[in-house]
Design a protein around this motif. Structure first.
Motif, PDB file in Angstrom:
ATOM      1  N   PHE A   1      15.901 -54.361 -70.654  1.00  0.00           N
ATOM      2  CA  PHE A   1      14.246 -54.375 -69.919  1.00  0.00           C
ATOM      3  C   PHE A   1      13.999 -55.690 -69.095  1.00  0.00           C
ATOM      4  CE2 PHE A   1       9.375 -55.602 -68.105  1.00  0.00           C
ATOM      5  CZ  PHE A   1       8.554 -54.857 -68.578  1.00  0.00           C
ATOM      6  N   THR A   2      13.699 -55.557 -67.140  1.00  0.00           N
ATOM      7  CA  THR A   2      13.561 -56.806 -66.731  1.00  0.00           C
ATOM      8  C   THR A   2      12.115 -56.520 -66.048  1.00  0.00           C
ATOM      9  OG1 THR A   2      15.998 -57.810 -66.366  1.00  0.00           O
ATOM     10  CG2 THR A   2      14.070 -58.456 -64.463  1.00  0.00           C
ATOM     11  N   GLY A   3      10.867 -56.757 -65.738  1.00  0.00           N
ATOM     12  CA  GLY A   3       9.697 -56.304 -65.875  1.00  0.00           C
ATOM     13  C   GLY A   3       8.876 -57.222 -65.255  1.00  0.00           C
ATOM     14  N   SER A   4       7.418 -56.812 -65.638  1.00  0.00           N
ATOM     15  CA  SER A   4       6.041 -57.097 -65.395  1.00  0.00           C
ATOM     16  C   SER A   4       6.125 -57.954 -66.764  1.00  0.00           C
ATOM     17  CB  SER A   4       4.847 -56.967 -65.270  1.00  0.00           C
ATOM     18  OG  SER A   4       5.128 -55.567 -66.379  1.00  0.00           O
ATOM     19  N   VAL A   5       5.156 -59.125 -67.258  1.00  0.00           N
ATOM     20  CA  VAL A   5       5.139 -59.559 -68.311  1.00  0.00           C
ATOM     21  C   VAL A   5       4.196 -58.586 -69.541  1.00  0.00           C
ATOM     22  CG1 VAL A   5       3.516 -61.583 -69.578  1.00  0.00           C
ATOM     23  CG2 VAL A   5       4.497 -62.248 -67.882  1.00  0.00           C
ATOM     24  N   ALA A   6       3.257 -57.752 -69.034  1.00  0.00           N
ATOM     25  CA  ALA A   6       2.302 -56.838 -69.597  1.00  0.00           C
ATOM     26  C   ALA A   6       3.272 -55.690 -70.104  1.00  0.00           C
ATOM     27  CB  ALA A   6       1.349 -56.519 -68.641  1.00  0.00           C
ATOM     28  N   PHE A   7       4.133 -54.862 -69.404  1.00  0.00           N
ATOM     29  CA  PHE A   7       5.181 -54.130 -70.276  1.00  0.00           C
ATOM     30  C   PHE A   7       5.997 -54.674 -70.931  1.00  0.00           C
ATOM     31  CE2 PHE A   7       8.255 -50.910 -69.870  1.00  0.00           C
ATOM     32  CZ  PHE A   7       7.125 -49.615 -70.073  1.00  0.00           C
ATOM     33  N   GLY A   8       6.840 -55.880 -70.737  1.00  0.00           N
ATOM     34  CA  GLY A   8       7.198 -56.264 -71.554  1.00  0.00           C
ATOM     35  C   GLY A   8       7.513 -56.570 -72.951  1.00  0.00           C
ATOM     36  N   GLN A   9       6.123 -57.165 -72.503  1.00  0.00           N
ATOM     37  CA  GLN A   9       5.329 -57.295 -74.017  1.00  0.00           C
ATOM     38  C   GLN A   9       4.845 -56.214 -75.044  1.00  0.00           C
ATOM     39  OE1 GLN A   9       2.023 -59.508 -73.055  1.00  0.00           O
ATOM     40  NE2 GLN A   9       3.131 -61.538 -73.600  1.00  0.00           N
TER      41      GLN A   9
ATOM     42  N   VAL B   1       7.278 -53.448 -74.840  1.00  0.00           N
ATOM     43  CA  VAL B   1       8.559 -52.863 -75.061  1.00  0.00           C
ATOM     44  C   VAL B   1       8.812 -53.746 -76.509  1.00  0.00           C
ATOM     45  CG1 VAL B   1      10.982 -53.041 -73.956  1.00  0.00           C
ATOM     46  CG2 VAL B   1       8.758 -52.546 -73.135  1.00  0.00           C
ATOM     47  N   GLU B   2       8.439 -55.117 -75.876  1.00  0.00           N
ATOM     48  CA  GLU B   2       8.379 -56.065 -77.755  1.00  0.00           C
ATOM     49  C   GLU B   2       8.118 -55.150 -78.598  1.00  0.00           C
ATOM     50  OE1 GLU B   2       8.188 -59.364 -75.741  1.00  0.00           O
ATOM     51  OE2 GLU B   2       9.451 -60.071 -74.502  1.00  0.00           O
ATOM     52  N   ARG B   3       7.061 -55.152 -78.877  1.00  0.00           N
ATOM     53  CA  ARG B   3       6.019 -54.398 -79.726  1.00  0.00           C
ATOM     54  C   ARG B   3       6.946 -52.855 -79.816  1.00  0.00           C
ATOM     55  NH1 ARG B   3       1.608 -57.018 -76.635  1.00  0.00           N
ATOM     56  NH2 ARG B   3       1.250 -54.464 -75.851  1.00  0.00           N
ATOM     57  N   ASN B   4       6.672 -52.308 -79.826  1.00  0.00           N
ATOM     58  CA  ASN B   4       7.090 -50.723 -79.359  1.00  0.00           C
ATOM     59  C   ASN B   4       8.311 -50.941 -79.585  1.00  0.00           C
ATOM     60  OD1 ASN B   4       4.500 -49.707 -79.715  1.00  0.00           O
ATOM     61  ND2 ASN B   4       4.520 -51.673 -77.917  1.00  0.00           N
ATOM     62  N   ALA B   5       9.413 -51.173 -79.187  1.00  0.00           N
ATOM     63  CA  ALA B   5      10.919 -50.822 -79.637  1.00  0.00           C
ATOM     64  C   ALA B   5      11.492 -50.593 -80.919  1.00  0.00           C
ATOM     65  CB  ALA B   5      11.959 -51.385 -78.733  1.00  0.00           C
ATOM     66  N   TYR B   6      10.948 -51.220 -82.015  1.00  0.00           N
ATOM     67  CA  TYR B   6      11.724 -51.304 -83.128  1.00  0.00           C
ATOM     68  C   TYR B   6      11.757 -49.914 -83.379  1.00  0.00           C
ATOM     69  CZ  TYR B   6      12.559 -52.518 -87.722  1.00  0.00           C
ATOM     70  OH  TYR B   6      13.079 -52.252 -88.957  1.00  0.00           O
ATOM     71  N   PRO B   7      12.669 -49.603 -84.090  1.00  0.00           N
ATOM     72  CA  PRO B   7      14.325 -49.827 -84.120  1.00  0.00           C
ATOM     73  C   PRO B   7      15.133 -50.111 -83.663  1.00  0.00           C
ATOM     74  CG  PRO B   7      14.097 -47.861 -85.223  1.00  0.00           C
ATOM     75  CD  PRO B   7      13.116 -47.734 -84.152  1.00  0.00           C
TER      76      PRO B   7
ATOM     77  N   LEU C   1      17.332 -52.218 -80.790  1.00  0.00           N
ATOM     78  CA  LEU C   1      16.667 -53.664 -80.240  1.00  0.00           C
ATOM     79  C   LEU C   1      16.390 -54.153 -78.931  1.00  0.00           C
ATOM     80  CD1 LEU C   1      18.642 -56.598 -81.334  1.00  0.00           C
ATOM     81  CD2 LEU C   1      20.446 -55.703 -80.394  1.00  0.00           C
ATOM     82  N   ALA C   2      16.090 -55.251 -78.671  1.00  0.00           N
ATOM     83  CA  ALA C   2      15.129 -54.708 -77.683  1.00  0.00           C
ATOM     84  C   ALA C   2      15.939 -55.974 -76.343  1.00  0.00           C
ATOM     85  CB  ALA C   2      14.014 -54.852 -77.552  1.00  0.00           C
ATOM     86  N   PHE C   3      15.929 -56.070 -75.806  1.00  0.00           N
ATOM     87  CA  PHE C   3      16.162 -57.782 -74.623  1.00  0.00           C
ATOM     88  C   PHE C   3      14.792 -57.525 -73.636  1.00  0.00           C
ATOM     89  CE2 PHE C   3      20.314 -56.171 -76.846  1.00  0.00           C
ATOM     90  CZ  PHE C   3      19.887 -57.932 -77.315  1.00  0.00           C
ATOM     91  N   THR C   4      14.558 -58.649 -73.414  1.00  0.00           N
ATOM     92  CA  THR C   4      13.760 -58.696 -72.377  1.00  0.00           C
ATOM     93  C   THR C   4      13.543 -59.525 -71.615  1.00  0.00           C
ATOM     94  OG1 THR C   4      11.359 -59.387 -73.366  1.00  0.00           O
ATOM     95  CG2 THR C   4      11.646 -57.389 -73.668  1.00  0.00           C
ATOM     96  N   GLU C   5      13.252 -59.611 -70.095  1.00  0.00           N
ATOM     97  CA  GLU C   5      13.541 -60.649 -68.916  1.00  0.00           C
ATOM     98  C   GLU C   5      11.878 -60.017 -68.519  1.00  0.00           C
ATOM     99  OE1 GLU C   5      12.259 -62.498 -65.930  1.00  0.00           O
ATOM    100  OE2 GLU C   5      14.532 -60.913 -65.150  1.00  0.00           O
TER     101      GLU C   5
END
Length: 249
Positions: A18-26, A28-34, A36-40
């Protein structure tokens, strides 16, 4: 109807990039499990303009980079830190206000002709970006100086396209709430600092607190350059020094 959240949480999803806003990236980080998530998620990218052998070349280069894709890239420069006394050049000290005016003129030249603007600025992806431009224009006018007013231009091939020329504001470090985060879109700030050391400290603070992918330094002082290399390395941003050609976006 957005389906991003559905895809992120789908049981067959293995990797989320994922590349995009901080709000949606966070989110994604909380909800992608299981998966594997990469965010910028943020690029509060900085410029320190302390001294230069060719100010016009620097300003032309910065203007082009600030306009590219209407700054809708995570590598676009946003916060331009300049000593209050101005920028040292071979012909003497150029006052801060003059540097700001000349930078605004360089940007305006690129945005003046619709055909040229369409090739460089392109179009605005979201109506929310235009709303942010308007909000910061009003806030900046009340608390600083509007160096360059944003305006719509008519795209020669797509007359109904969403467009906007860059907004350039001049403020002091006391207005950090205006510029102290990634302001996605054609929005840049010329920021008055006490001196070169303060400019460097303010810029690297941005990187450490808000994230920064690219950083640009202009200086003819080798000791200052050495210090900046170390400070940006600790803060965590890629540093480009005295580049007046094509920027590495």
């Amino acid at each position: 109807a957005p389906i991003g959240k559905i895809l992120v949480q789908h049981p067959k999803t293995a990797i989320v990039d994922f590349t995009g806003s901080v709000a949606f990236g966070q989110w994604v980080e909380r909800n992608a499990y299981p998966a594997l998530a990469f965010t910028e998620t943020a690029g509060c990218n900085t410029v320190v303009l302390e001294s230069t052998d060719d100010l016009d070349a620097v300003l032309r280069s910065l203007a082009t980079t600030m306009c590219m894709f209407s700054a809708q890239m995570c590598t676009s420069p946003q916060n331009i830190y300049i000593p209050a006394d101005g920028v040292r050049t071979p012909s003497g000290l150029v006052p801060l206000d003059e540097v700001g005016r000349r930078l605004a003129a360089a940007v305006a030249t690129l945005a003046a002709a619709p055909k040229k603007a369409a090739m460089i600025l392109a179009t605005i992806q979201s109506a929310q970006t235009l709303g942010l431009v308007r909000q910061l224009r009003d806030d900046g006018a009340a608390r600083g100086t509007v160096l360059l007013e944003p305006s719509r231009y008519v795209h020669p091939d797509f007359p109904d396209a969403r467009t906007c020329t860059p907004l350039l504001l001049q403020v002091g470090t006391g207005e950090r709430d205006l510029y102290g985060a990634e302001r996605f879109g054609p929005i840049s700030f010329v920021i008055r600092c006490a001196d070169g050391a303060d400019a460097l400290a303010q810029a690297t603070r941005d990187v450490a607190e808000f994230g920064g992918l690219t950083a640009f330094l202009y200086s003819t002082d080798e000791a200052f350059i050495t210090r900046a290399e170390a400070d940006y390395a600790r803060a965590g941003a890629q540093l480009t020094i005295n580049l007046t050609g094509a920027m590495p976006l």
